[in-house]
Design a protein around this motif. Sequence first.
Motif, PDB file in Angstrom:
ATOM      1  N   LYS A 125      -4.734   0.527 -12.493  1.00 47.50           N
ATOM      2  CA  LYS A 125      -4.448   1.894 -12.948  1.00 47.50           C
ATOM      3  C   LYS A 125      -5.616   2.469 -13.754  1.00 47.50           C
ATOM      4  O   LYS A 125      -5.908   3.654 -13.689  1.00 47.50           O
ATOM      5  CB  LYS A 125      -3.185   1.896 -13.804  1.00 47.50           C
ATOM      6  CG  LYS A 125      -2.072   2.705 -13.207  1.00 47.50           C
ATOM      7  CD  LYS A 125      -0.885   2.767 -14.112  1.00 47.50           C
ATOM      8  CE  LYS A 125      -0.410   4.193 -14.127  1.00 47.50           C
ATOM      9  NZ  LYS A 125       0.825   4.442 -14.750  1.00 47.50           N
ATOM     10  N   ASP A 126      -6.296   1.596 -14.508  1.00 47.44           N
ATOM     11  CA  ASP A 126      -7.421   2.012 -15.344  1.00 47.44           C
ATOM     12  C   ASP A 126      -8.755   2.030 -14.592  1.00 47.44           C
ATOM     13  O   ASP A 126      -9.814   2.147 -15.207  1.00 47.44           O
ATOM     14  CB  ASP A 126      -7.538   1.097 -16.567  1.00 47.44           C
ATOM     15  CG  ASP A 126      -6.379   1.261 -17.530  1.00 47.44           C
ATOM     16  OD1 ASP A 126      -5.649   2.275 -17.440  1.00 47.44           O
ATOM     17  OD2 ASP A 126      -6.180   0.358 -18.368  1.00 47.44           O
ATOM     18  N   ASN A 127      -8.716   1.872 -13.267  1.00 47.97           N
ATOM     19  CA  ASN A 127      -9.911   1.942 -12.412  1.00 47.97           C
ATOM     20  C   ASN A 127     -10.968   0.895 -12.742  1.00 47.97           C
ATOM     21  O   ASN A 127     -12.163   1.167 -12.680  1.00 47.97           O
ATOM     22  CB  ASN A 127     -10.523   3.350 -12.463  1.00 47.97           C
ATOM     23  CG  ASN A 127      -9.540   4.399 -12.031  1.00 47.97           C
ATOM     24  OD1 ASN A 127      -9.061   4.374 -10.896  1.00 47.97           O
ATOM     25  ND2 ASN A 127      -9.191   5.308 -12.927  1.00 47.97           N
ATOM     26  N   LYS A 128     -10.526  -0.317 -13.082  1.00 45.90           N
ATOM     27  CA  LYS A 128     -11.485  -1.385 -13.378  1.00 45.90           C
ATOM     28  C   LYS A 128     -11.969  -2.073 -12.108  1.00 45.90           C
ATOM     29  O   LYS A 128     -12.959  -2.790 -12.137  1.00 45.90           O
ATOM     30  CB  LYS A 128     -10.875  -2.395 -14.346  1.00 45.90           C
ATOM     31  CG  LYS A 128     -10.660  -1.779 -15.717  1.00 45.90           C
ATOM     32  CD  LYS A 128     -10.324  -2.801 -16.754  1.00 45.90           C
ATOM     33  CE  LYS A 128     -10.215  -2.117 -18.111  1.00 45.90           C
ATOM     34  NZ  LYS A 128      -9.754  -3.015 -19.147  1.00 45.90           N
ATOM     35  N   TYR A 129     -11.292  -1.870 -11.000  1.00 45.56           N
ATOM     36  CA  TYR A 129     -11.725  -2.341  -9.680  1.00 45.56           C
ATOM     37  C   TYR A 129     -11.095  -1.403  -8.645  1.00 45.56           C
ATOM     38  O   TYR A 129     -10.073  -0.777  -8.900  1.00 45.56           O
ATOM     39  CB  TYR A 129     -11.357  -3.808  -9.443  1.00 45.56           C
ATOM     40  CG  TYR A 129      -9.904  -4.106  -9.618  1.00 45.56           C
ATOM     41  CD1 TYR A 129      -9.027  -3.972  -8.561  1.00 45.56           C
ATOM     42  CD2 TYR A 129      -9.401  -4.499 -10.847  1.00 45.56           C
ATOM     43  CE1 TYR A 129      -7.685  -4.229  -8.716  1.00 45.56           C
ATOM     44  CE2 TYR A 129      -8.060  -4.749 -11.017  1.00 45.56           C
ATOM     45  CZ  TYR A 129      -7.210  -4.613  -9.947  1.00 45.56           C
ATOM     46  OH  TYR A 129      -5.877  -4.849 -10.106  1.00 45.56           O
ATOM     47  N   PRO A 130     -11.716  -1.297  -7.456  1.00 46.25           N
ATOM     48  CA  PRO A 130     -11.272  -0.272  -6.512  1.00 46.25           C
ATOM     49  C   PRO A 130     -10.293  -0.697  -5.418  1.00 46.25           C
ATOM     50  O   PRO A 130      -9.756   0.158  -4.728  1.00 46.25           O
ATOM     51  CB  PRO A 130     -12.583   0.175  -5.872  1.00 46.25           C
ATOM     52  CG  PRO A 130     -13.416  -1.062  -5.876  1.00 46.25           C
ATOM     53  CD  PRO A 130     -13.050  -1.801  -7.132  1.00 46.25           C
ATOM     54  N   LEU A 131     -10.067  -1.999  -5.226  1.00 47.25           N
ATOM     55  CA  LEU A 131      -9.266  -2.420  -4.082  1.00 47.25           C
ATOM     56  C   LEU A 131      -8.261  -3.497  -4.482  1.00 47.25           C
ATOM     57  O   LEU A 131      -8.617  -4.452  -5.172  1.00 47.25           O
ATOM     58  CB  LEU A 131     -10.183  -2.949  -2.970  1.00 47.25           C
ATOM     59  CG  LEU A 131      -9.532  -3.423  -1.674  1.00 47.25           C
ATOM     60  CD1 LEU A 131      -8.723  -2.312  -1.019  1.00 47.25           C
ATOM     61  CD2 LEU A 131     -10.594  -3.931  -0.711  1.00 47.25           C
ATOM     62  N   LEU A 132      -7.030  -3.326  -4.024  1.00 51.19           N
ATOM     63  CA  LEU A 132      -5.974  -4.283  -4.333  1.00 51.19           C
ATOM     64  C   LEU A 132      -5.256  -4.675  -3.046  1.00 51.19           C
ATOM     65  O   LEU A 132      -4.846  -3.813  -2.274  1.00 51.19           O
ATOM     66  CB  LEU A 132      -4.969  -3.668  -5.308  1.00 51.19           C
ATOM     67  CG  LEU A 132      -3.870  -4.588  -5.827  1.00 51.19           C
ATOM     68  CD1 LEU A 132      -4.456  -5.698  -6.700  1.00 51.19           C
ATOM     69  CD2 LEU A 132      -2.842  -3.793  -6.616  1.00 51.19           C
ATOM     70  N   VAL A 133      -5.155  -5.982  -2.813  1.00 54.23           N
ATOM     71  CA  VAL A 133      -4.364  -6.510  -1.698  1.00 54.23           C
ATOM     72  C   VAL A 133      -2.997  -6.835  -2.282  1.00 54.23           C
ATOM     73  O   VAL A 133      -2.909  -7.552  -3.282  1.00 54.23           O
ATOM     74  CB  VAL A 133      -5.001  -7.777  -1.090  1.00 54.23           C
ATOM     75  CG1 VAL A 133      -4.171  -8.270   0.089  1.00 54.23           C
ATOM     76  CG2 VAL A 133      -6.437  -7.517  -0.662  1.00 54.23           C
ATOM     77  N   ALA A 134      -1.938  -6.307  -1.666  1.00 53.96           N
ATOM     78  CA  ALA A 134      -0.618  -6.442  -2.284  1.00 53.96           C
ATOM     79  C   ALA A 134       0.497  -6.543  -1.248  1.00 53.96           C
ATOM     80  O   ALA A 134       0.325  -6.169  -0.091  1.00 53.96           O
ATOM     81  CB  ALA A 134      -0.351  -5.228  -3.177  1.00 53.96           C
ATOM     82  N   THR A 135       1.612  -7.041  -1.712  1.00 48.69           N
ATOM     83  CA  THR A 135       2.833  -6.971  -0.930  1.00 48.69           C
ATOM     84  C   THR A 135       3.564  -5.699  -1.349  1.00 48.69           C
ATOM     85  O   THR A 135       3.129  -5.000  -2.269  1.00 48.69           O
ATOM     86  CB  THR A 135       3.738  -8.185  -1.191  1.00 48.69           C
ATOM     87  OG1 THR A 135       4.074  -8.213  -2.586  1.00 48.69           O
ATOM     88  CG2 THR A 135       3.050  -9.484  -0.790  1.00 48.69           C
ATOM     89  N   LYS A 136       4.693  -5.440  -0.718  1.00 47.62           N
ATOM     90  CA  LYS A 136       5.457  -4.231  -1.046  1.00 47.62           C
ATOM     91  C   LYS A 136       5.919  -4.208  -2.501  1.00 47.62           C
ATOM     92  O   LYS A 136       6.315  -3.164  -3.012  1.00 47.62           O
ATOM     93  CB  LYS A 136       6.653  -4.094  -0.113  1.00 47.62           C
ATOM     94  CG  LYS A 136       7.683  -5.192  -0.281  1.00 47.62           C
ATOM     95  CD  LYS A 136       8.800  -5.040   0.713  1.00 47.62           C
ATOM     96  CE  LYS A 136       9.791  -6.188   0.565  1.00 47.62           C
ATOM     97  NZ  LYS A 136      10.850  -6.104   1.555  1.00 47.62           N
ATOM     98  N   ALA A 137       5.851  -5.347  -3.183  1.00 48.08           N
ATOM     99  CA  ALA A 137       6.270  -5.410  -4.587  1.00 48.08           C
ATOM    100  C   ALA A 137       5.399  -4.537  -5.480  1.00 48.08           C
ATOM    101  O   ALA A 137       5.822  -4.145  -6.559  1.00 48.08           O
ATOM    102  CB  ALA A 137       6.213  -6.858  -5.083  1.00 48.08           C
ATOM    103  N   PHE A 138       4.187  -4.226  -5.033  1.00 51.89           N
ATOM    104  CA  PHE A 138       3.315  -3.411  -5.869  1.00 51.89           C
ATOM    105  C   PHE A 138       3.604  -1.931  -5.667  1.00 51.89           C
ATOM    106  O   PHE A 138       3.807  -1.465  -4.565  1.00 51.89           O
ATOM    107  CB  PHE A 138       1.833  -3.639  -5.555  1.00 51.89           C
ATOM    108  CG  PHE A 138       0.946  -2.778  -6.418  1.00 51.89           C
ATOM    109  CD1 PHE A 138       0.673  -3.156  -7.717  1.00 51.89           C
ATOM    110  CD2 PHE A 138       0.442  -1.588  -5.959  1.00 51.89           C
ATOM    111  CE1 PHE A 138      -0.102  -2.356  -8.536  1.00 51.89           C
ATOM    112  CE2 PHE A 138      -0.340  -0.780  -6.770  1.00 51.89           C
ATOM    113  CZ  PHE A 138      -0.608  -1.167  -8.056  1.00 51.89           C
ATOM    114  N   GLY A 139       3.573  -1.221  -6.747  1.00 49.76           N
ATOM    115  CA  GLY A 139       3.559   0.227  -6.652  1.00 49.76           C
ATOM    116  C   GLY A 139       4.839   0.932  -6.972  1.00 49.76           C
ATOM    117  O   GLY A 139       4.842   2.139  -7.144  1.00 49.76           O
TER     118      GLY A 139
END
Length: 198
Positions: free
Chosen positions: A128-142
Amino acid sequence: LNVLKDILVEFEIGKENVKTLLSYTRPELHFRVKKDLGGYKKVILKNLIEDLDKKKQVFKLDGEKSKCGLIFTVNVNGEFGCYGVYDKLKKDYPDAVYWYSGSRPKKCYYATNKEYEEYKSQIQKDFKDNKYPLLVATKAFGMGIDKPNIRYTIHYGVPGSLESLYQEAGRAGRDKEDAACYIIYSKEHLEKEIFDKL
């Protein structure tokens, strides 16, 4: 719609007392389908990410102007699961990609559930704080995450329903700016009905 029906029944509310959107269309989301016809999903993913970086500089961090992305996987474990995809990508993008899943992966290096919960909280905050640009996630994120600068999503496989696909893809473009939503799929892994809809 099923959730709305449940709410109406639970609270004994008549349908005439409910206002809903006439359309759920999000014109800022642009869907693109990438077919994997020969077992090259990993190559397609890497080429897609490199193409996005060339055209839009998605790995350049610039605070709220960063062009962040989410890669959704269907599973946590396995070669095509969240942790497996992250593990492959981190070799090419070591400080730019992280992972998030609701449950702890089998290969996870967090010894306790408490440590893993702390990791998840920190990952959400840092993304959220833009410390990295890419996240690999399952549907649990967001769920409940309203990050305005997600410029693209990539579904590395098709989720269980088209509603899930649309909800997950809809985490992009929250600022109403254009966002790309990619789906990488293998035809042989889809039921004919879902393939035809897609």
